[in-house]
Structure formats: C-alpha cells, structure tokens
Scaffold this active site. Sequence first.
Site, PDB file in Angstrom:
ATOM      1  N   GLY A  34     -16.694  26.225   4.135  1.00  9.84           N
ATOM      2  CA  GLY A  34     -16.157  24.894   3.725  1.00  9.84           C
ATOM      3  C   GLY A  34     -15.237  25.264   2.490  1.00  9.84           C
ATOM      4  N   GLU A  35     -15.597  26.429   2.008  1.00  4.34           N
ATOM      5  CA  GLU A  35     -14.631  26.798   0.688  1.00  4.34           C
ATOM      6  C   GLU A  35     -13.275  27.017   1.199  1.00  4.34           C
ATOM      7  OE1 GLU A  35     -16.873  29.928  -1.605  1.00  4.34           O
ATOM      8  OE2 GLU A  35     -18.214  28.954  -0.092  1.00  4.34           O
ATOM      9  N   HIS A 120      -0.307   3.654  -8.960  1.00  8.43           N
ATOM     10  CA  HIS A 120      -0.929   2.333  -8.848  1.00  8.43           C
ATOM     11  C   HIS A 120      -1.329   1.952 -10.089  1.00  8.43           C
ATOM     12  CE1 HIS A 120      -3.038  -0.930  -6.840  1.00  8.43           C
ATOM     13  NE2 HIS A 120      -4.214  -0.481  -7.476  1.00  8.43           N
ATOM     14  N   ASP A 161       0.126 -10.105  -4.522  1.00 10.78           N
ATOM     15  CA  ASP A 161      -1.227 -10.391  -5.837  1.00 10.78           C
ATOM     16  C   ASP A 161      -0.162 -10.130  -7.102  1.00 10.78           C
ATOM     17  OD1 ASP A 161      -0.836  -7.407  -5.957  1.00 10.78           O
ATOM     18  OD2 ASP A 161      -2.532  -7.251  -4.853  1.00 10.78           O
ATOM     19  N   LYS A 184      -4.558 -12.975  -5.529  1.00 11.13           N
ATOM     20  CA  LYS A 184      -5.365 -12.572  -4.595  1.00 11.13           C
ATOM     21  C   LYS A 184      -6.672 -12.297  -5.374  1.00 11.13           C
ATOM     22  CE  LYS A 184      -5.517  -8.035  -3.582  1.00 11.13           C
ATOM     23  NZ  LYS A 184      -4.942  -6.873  -3.269  1.00 11.13           N
ATOM     24  N   ARG A 186     -10.122 -10.041  -4.480  1.00  8.06           N
ATOM     25  CA  ARG A 186     -10.635  -8.960  -3.806  1.00  8.06           C
ATOM     26  C   ARG A 186     -12.257  -9.186  -3.441  1.00  8.06           C
ATOM     27  NH1 ARG A 186      -9.434  -4.736  -1.027  1.00  8.06           N
ATOM     28  NH2 ARG A 186      -7.110  -4.500  -1.708  1.00  8.06           N
ATOM     29  N   SER A 214      -3.505  -0.279   2.594  1.00  7.58           N
ATOM     30  CA  SER A 214      -4.720   0.639   2.825  1.00  7.58           C
ATOM     31  C   SER A 214      -5.535  -0.064   4.233  1.00  7.58           C
ATOM     32  CB  SER A 214      -5.328   0.672   1.783  1.00  7.58           C
ATOM     33  OG  SER A 214      -6.444   1.702   1.704  1.00  7.58           O
ATOM     34  N   GLY A 216      -5.160  -3.190   4.906  1.00 13.83           N
ATOM     35  CA  GLY A 216      -4.268  -4.257   5.716  1.00 13.83           C
ATOM     36  C   GLY A 216      -4.507  -5.520   5.197  1.00 13.83           C
ATOM     37  N   THR A 218      -4.796  -7.318   2.481  1.00 16.10           N
ATOM     38  CA  THR A 218      -3.905  -7.849   1.563  1.00 16.10           C
ATOM     39  C   THR A 218      -2.671  -8.411   2.440  1.00 16.10           C
ATOM     40  OG1 THR A 218      -4.667  -6.457  -0.154  1.00 16.10           O
ATOM     41  CG2 THR A 218      -2.396  -7.547  -0.516  1.00 16.10           C
TER      42      THR A 218
HETATM   43  C1  R5P Z   1      -3.462  -3.933  -4.778  1.00 17.81           C
HETATM   44  O1  R5P Z   1      -4.853  -3.925  -4.680  1.00 17.81           O
HETATM   45  C2  R5P Z   1      -2.915  -2.815  -4.146  1.00 17.81           C
HETATM   46  O2  R5P Z   1      -1.607  -2.934  -4.685  1.00 17.81           O
HETATM   47  C3  R5P Z   1      -2.494  -3.144  -2.767  1.00 17.81           C
HETATM   48  O3  R5P Z   1      -2.282  -4.475  -2.433  1.00 17.81           O
HETATM   49  C4  R5P Z   1      -3.978  -2.959  -2.277  1.00 17.81           C
HETATM   50  O4  R5P Z   1      -4.649  -1.986  -2.611  1.00 17.81           O
HETATM   51  C5  R5P Z   1      -3.862  -2.756  -0.533  1.00 17.81           C
HETATM   52  O5  R5P Z   1      -4.740  -3.446  -0.022  1.00 17.81           O
HETATM   53  P1  R5P Z   1      -5.341  -3.340   1.342  1.00 17.81           P
HETATM   54  O6  R5P Z   1      -6.429  -2.341   1.384  1.00 17.81           O
HETATM   55  O7  R5P Z   1      -5.996  -4.763   1.628  1.00 17.81           O
HETATM   56  O8  R5P Z   1      -4.305  -3.084   2.398  1.00 17.81           O
END
Ligand code: R5P
Length: 284
Positions: A34-35, A120, A161, A184, A186, A214, A216, A218
Amino acid sequence: MLIVPGSQGLLGVKLSRLTGFNLGYVQLEKLQSGEKYVRISQVDRESIVVNSLAFNPDEMIVESTLIAETLKEYGAERVYAVFPYMPYSRKRLIKGEAYPAKVMLRFFSSFDRIYVVDYHLSPEELEKLKGPEIVNVSAMEKLAEVAKGLKADNPIVISPDEEGVRWASRFANSLGVEHSYLTKIRVDAENVVIASKPPEVEGRDVFIVDDMISAGSTVIQAVRVLKKAGCGKVYVFATHVLAKAETLRRIYEVGVEEIYGTDTVPSPVSKVSVSDVIAKAIKG
Ligand code: R5P
C-alpha cells in the site's frame, strides 16, 4: 522551472504547454504493502508539483510530499505545488470535530508555495494558520463568461449560503448583474436546510454560484426554495464539482437547466478550463 505531474496530475501537461516550462517525469508505483514508490528523473532549481487532491486525497498528499522532498534532496531550492482543489478545508462546526485545514497546512510544509483555485477556507481563517504561501486564484470570471452566453431573463446571481457570497459577488460583478444569498443551516455532512426567505426572484432566471458541489444538498435545497418563490430557469455554476453522477442526476431532477463546473476536478459537468488562470498565476 520544471513541472512535475503526480499520478493525478494531468493538468501538468496543459500547464507545461501554456507556460512553456518543461514537463518532468516521476516513476510512481503502488507497492503491495500500500506504500508509494517514488523516483524522480529530473530536477530544476524551481520545480512545481501538479496533482489533483480531489479524489483519493490522503494518498495524493503523501505522494506529492514524497515528490517534493525528493526534488529538494536532489537540488531543488524551491518546490511549489498546484493543487487546484484543496481538500480538508471545511471549517470546524461543532466541538470535538477535527480542524483539518490547520493540520493540512502543517503537512504541506515541504512546499514553498501552493496554487489553489477558489480555496474554501476564508482569507480570515487562513491568516490565523501557519503554513506555506497560498496563491488563491478564482474560476469565477471564467464561469461568468459562460453565463454571458446564456439567454437569461433579468438574471440574478444567488449564493446558497452566506459563506459563498465571496464567490457569488465576484461572479456577479464580472457579469454586471445583481447578487443575493440564502441562509443555510448545515444539519450534517449530507443534509442542509435553507433558513431564510429568498430574495425577489419571481419570473427571473437564476444563476446559483458556489465554490463546490459535494453531497449536492446545498444546491438541491436552494433550487427548491427558489422554484417555490416562482423563479424562472436555474443554472448552477461551481468551481469544484465533486458530486457523484447520481447526485448530479438529482440536481437536474429538481429543475436545473444546466450545471457548469471546471476542470479542477474531473466530472461530467467540468466544462470550463481554468488551466490558463493557473498558468497566468505561475508565470506571475
Ligand atoms: C459551503 O459549505 C460550501 O461552499 C458548499 O456550499 C458546500 O460545501 C457544498 O455542499 P454540499 O455538500 O451540500 O454539496
């Protein structure tokens, strides 16, 4: 300057072409244990490691660090990195959680400078942490270029957000249109709730702008609220689209016309290239 791509460093080829810097080669193997096995074949006084840390971040961080340290041992005076998407950059929300950005920046001490796209971590948070120099470039102008080509009716740019206002405002300014945001909450990594009343969007087309998609939720919750408020067409723009195909499908299903991401992360919607933006930053 020598550009040294890691095993997820396809962007290095584009950057070599755009900057005119030579492209190096590294032998990279994954051992049965795994290295990671790393052997460099060239070095330059200034060398730049290009790798994507989007998927498989832990392995890619170790790999990139092994390359950087080896380059230094063999004569590189300064080693830089291009990590277009910087993972582990979410802030600590509740007591007891790790604060990964702080730890990551300590890990990255092998690098003298790191080029990141739409980091970010906020500039205020970054300032409080110790680590290498960060050059944070933005994809917003490139994404706004795409929006300029859409036939949108009285458009408004909306951040899902408050944190995202720094990206939405940049996008909106480039486009010359109004911008606003939602509030928003979370709930956990997969779930969010939109807590604010949306701005006046009735009959207006909306550009939702964020740094990443990520889980989705949001974007999905933002679209639901905006559609309920009577908006017209919705287009989504995000620098880093980390979402799985299934998540993208759910985003289209809530009524999004199109999703536009960039090539900081490979995805079916990564339609906009930011390699020229990174190349410009590298060349200074
Ligand atoms: C703030 O948290 C970030 O800018 C995005 O809005 C967020 O991380 C992505 O969100 P999600 O996981 O709901 O797609």
